[in-house]
Design an enzyme around this catalytic site. Structure first.
Site, short mmCIF file in Angstrom:
data_model
loop_
_atom_site.label_atom_id
_atom_site.label_comp_id
_atom_site.label_asym_id
_atom_site.label_seq_id
_atom_site.Cartn_x
_atom_site.Cartn_y
_atom_site.Cartn_z
N SER A 149 0.83 -1.20 0.00
CA SER A 149 0.00 0.00 0.00
C SER A 149 0.87 1.25 0.00
O SER A 149 1.97 1.24 0.56
CB SER A 149 -0.85 -0.02 1.27
OG SER A 149 -1.42 1.23 1.50
N TYR A 203 -2.01 -1.28 10.77
CA TYR A 203 -2.26 -1.79 9.41
C TYR A 203 -1.07 -1.46 8.51
O TYR A 203 -0.52 -2.33 7.82
CB TYR A 203 -3.54 -1.19 8.83
CG TYR A 203 -3.67 -1.42 7.34
CD1 TYR A 203 -3.98 -2.68 6.84
CD2 TYR A 203 -3.43 -0.38 6.42
CE1 TYR A 203 -4.06 -2.91 5.46
CE2 TYR A 203 -3.50 -0.61 5.06
CZ TYR A 203 -3.82 -1.87 4.58
OH TYR A 203 -3.89 -2.10 3.23
N LYS A 223 2.02 -3.89 6.47
CA LYS A 223 2.44 -3.86 5.05
C LYS A 223 3.95 -3.65 4.95
O LYS A 223 4.64 -4.32 4.19
CB LYS A 223 1.68 -2.75 4.30
CG LYS A 223 0.18 -3.00 4.16
CD LYS A 223 -0.09 -4.27 3.38
CE LYS A 223 -1.55 -4.62 3.31
NZ LYS A 223 -1.83 -5.95 2.78
P1 NAD Z 1 -11.08 -7.15 0.95
O1 NAD Z 1 -11.33 -7.18 2.41
O2 NAD Z 1 -12.23 -6.86 0.05
O3 NAD Z 1 -10.43 -8.54 0.48
C1 NAD Z 1 -9.58 -9.29 1.32
C2 NAD Z 1 -10.04 -10.74 1.26
O4 NAD Z 1 -9.19 -11.53 2.07
C3 NAD Z 1 -11.48 -10.94 1.78
O5 NAD Z 1 -12.21 -11.71 0.85
C4 NAD Z 1 -11.28 -11.68 3.10
O6 NAD Z 1 -12.36 -12.57 3.35
C5 NAD Z 1 -9.97 -12.41 2.85
N1 NAD Z 1 -9.18 -12.71 4.06
C6 NAD Z 1 -8.75 -11.87 5.02
N2 NAD Z 1 -8.00 -12.53 5.92
C7 NAD Z 1 -7.93 -13.83 5.49
C8 NAD Z 1 -7.29 -14.99 5.98
N3 NAD Z 1 -6.57 -14.98 7.10
N4 NAD Z 1 -7.44 -16.14 5.28
C9 NAD Z 1 -8.16 -16.19 4.14
N5 NAD Z 1 -8.79 -15.11 3.64
C10 NAD Z 1 -8.67 -13.95 4.31
O7 NAD Z 1 -9.88 -6.12 0.70
P2 NAD Z 1 -9.32 -5.51 -0.67
O8 NAD Z 1 -9.68 -4.08 -0.70
O9 NAD Z 1 -9.66 -6.38 -1.80
O10 NAD Z 1 -7.76 -5.58 -0.36
C11 NAD Z 1 -6.95 -6.66 -0.81
C12 NAD Z 1 -5.54 -6.44 -0.31
O11 NAD Z 1 -5.06 -5.19 -0.80
C13 NAD Z 1 -5.42 -6.38 1.21
O12 NAD Z 1 -4.22 -7.02 1.59
C14 NAD Z 1 -5.34 -4.90 1.49
O13 NAD Z 1 -4.65 -4.62 2.67
C15 NAD Z 1 -4.58 -4.41 0.26
N6 NAD Z 1 -4.82 -3.00 -0.03
C16 NAD Z 1 -6.11 -2.54 -0.18
C17 NAD Z 1 -6.33 -1.19 -0.44
C18 NAD Z 1 -7.74 -0.65 -0.57
O14 NAD Z 1 -7.92 0.55 -0.49
N7 NAD Z 1 -8.76 -1.47 -0.83
C19 NAD Z 1 -5.25 -0.31 -0.56
C20 NAD Z 1 -3.96 -0.81 -0.43
C21 NAD Z 1 -3.75 -2.16 -0.16
#
Ligand code: NAD
Ligand code: UDP
Length: 333
Positions: A124, A148, A152
């Protein structure tokens, strides 16, 4: 390639699965559905007209992960699974450190054991902290303001050390800026639990009448109109970035910003949303939100140079697609 996608039922993961299938990769999704719904898997199949394999497992469970690696020939892993609510990470730091870091270690170890050489990680822009914009991959990282962000930064460090110690294990660290929007079909998108923390889902819920008014957090930042500036990127552009990142991953550790390189203020995004969808969004200016930085946008030139990837979709398309998904999503409730 046969790609293991952790968190593939989530917001960014589901869009990436669609793009991987479109590009003729096979996918195995591992997700515990703690922040996503099982129906999303059917939506992915419906959009792509392809099949996929799904395991409902927790990726902090080493034996469950091991059993996937031992029963499939995997060519690469894209690791999305993680907890991502910044505020919640302050009140539940141990859950965040455990989930996000242990999962990364278990998956990296399984890759090394089973000689799976390609690993793509969801990092991120938060790892840059309050650096000078635009954020460039070569910058020294500054402390983040919450657990958080630390998960990362630490996961990046763990993967970098693992790659150094295991030649052949190649890692791509993708630093996302602000993903918004949804697939043009309106079938998959961002559906946060409870009241959204992020700007775009908050705006779409005000548009729908689920929430009364947007609260704009501060108008006294040193920006074009005093409101916070971010680099919003369409989630489908981001998904396409993952396809090229894994296809073109070469030996070593590679870091890429996935952003547009364009900064947009809160009021500019609001204006674009109103114009794109012809809907008025009422708002109040309130105090700054603690932990927010004034400006965050990417230098996105490295991904273009190395991978030939560039975000193509503009803010209007992001606003239109986000709203299309919200409308359809609500109609099903
Ligand atoms: P999201 O919550 O929609 O998707 C994450 C998925 O991981 C979910 O389906 C959840 O059920 C699953 N999950 C979480 N912990 C788990 C575990 N221990 N075992 C199995 N499944 C698990 O989030 P997103 O927005 O799609 O983000 C995806 C990744 O990108 C994350 O790592 C997040 O930190 C990173 N990210 C997101 C953003 C944002 O703004 N959305 C920005 C930067 C980084
Ligand atoms: N923001 C806002 N009202 C909201 C949510 C967010 O004014 O209800 C602002 C926030 O202060 C920031 C920008 O919108 O300047 C993007 O915030 P978001 O939470 O979407 O992303 P992040 O803070 O993680 O960059």
């Amino acid at each position: 390639m046969n790609i293991l996608v952790t968190g593939g039922a989530g917001y960014i993961g589901s869009h990436t699965c669609v793009e991987l299938l479109k590009n003729n990769h096979s996918i195995i999704i591992a997700d515990n559905l703690c922040n996503s719904k099982i129906e999303t898997l059917d939506r992915i199949k419906q959009i792509s007209n392809k099949e996929l394999t799904f395991y409902q497992i927790d990726v902090t469970d080493a034996s469950a992960v091991e059993s996937i690696f031992s029963s499939h020939q995997i060519d690469g892993v894209i690791h999305f699974a993680g907890l991502k609510a910044v505020g919640e990470s302050v009140s539940k730091p141990l859950e965040y450190y455990y989930n996000n870091i242990v999962s990364t270690m278990i998956l990296a170890k399984a890759c090394i054991t089973y000689k799976v050489n390609k690993f793509v990680f969801s990092s991120s822009a938060t790892v840059y902290g309050e650096n000078k914009v635009p954020f460039v991959e070569t910058m020294d990282l500054l402390p983040t303001t919450n657990p958080y962000g630390e998960t990362k930064a630490m996961s990046e460090r763990i993967l970098r050390d693992a790659a150094k110690a295991n030649p052949g294990f190649s890692v791509s660290l993708l630093r996302y800026f602000n993903p918004v929007g949804a697939h043009e079909s309106g079938l998959i998108g961002e559906a946060p639990n409870g009241i959204p923390n992020n700007l775009m889902p908050y705006v779409t819920q005000v548009a729908k009448g689920k929430l009364e008014k947007l609260r704009v957090f501060g108008n006294d930042y040193p920006t074009v109109d005093g409101t916070g500036v971010r680099d919003y990127i369409h989630v489908v552009d981001l998904a396409e970035g993952h396809v090229v990142a894994i296809e073109k991953l070469t030996e070593g550790v590679h870091i890429y910003n996935l952003g547009t390189g364009q900064g947009t203020s809160v009021l500019q995004l609001l204006q674009a949303f109103q114009e794109a969808n012809n809907i008025k969004i009422p708002y109040d200016i309130v105090d700054r939100r603690s932990g927010d930085i004034a400006i965050c946008y990417a230098d996105a030139s490295k991904a273009e140079r190395d991978l030939g990837w560039k975000a193509k979709r503009g803010v209007n398309e992001m606003c239109r697609d986000a709203w299309r998904f919200e409308k359809g999503y609500d109609e099903e409730q």
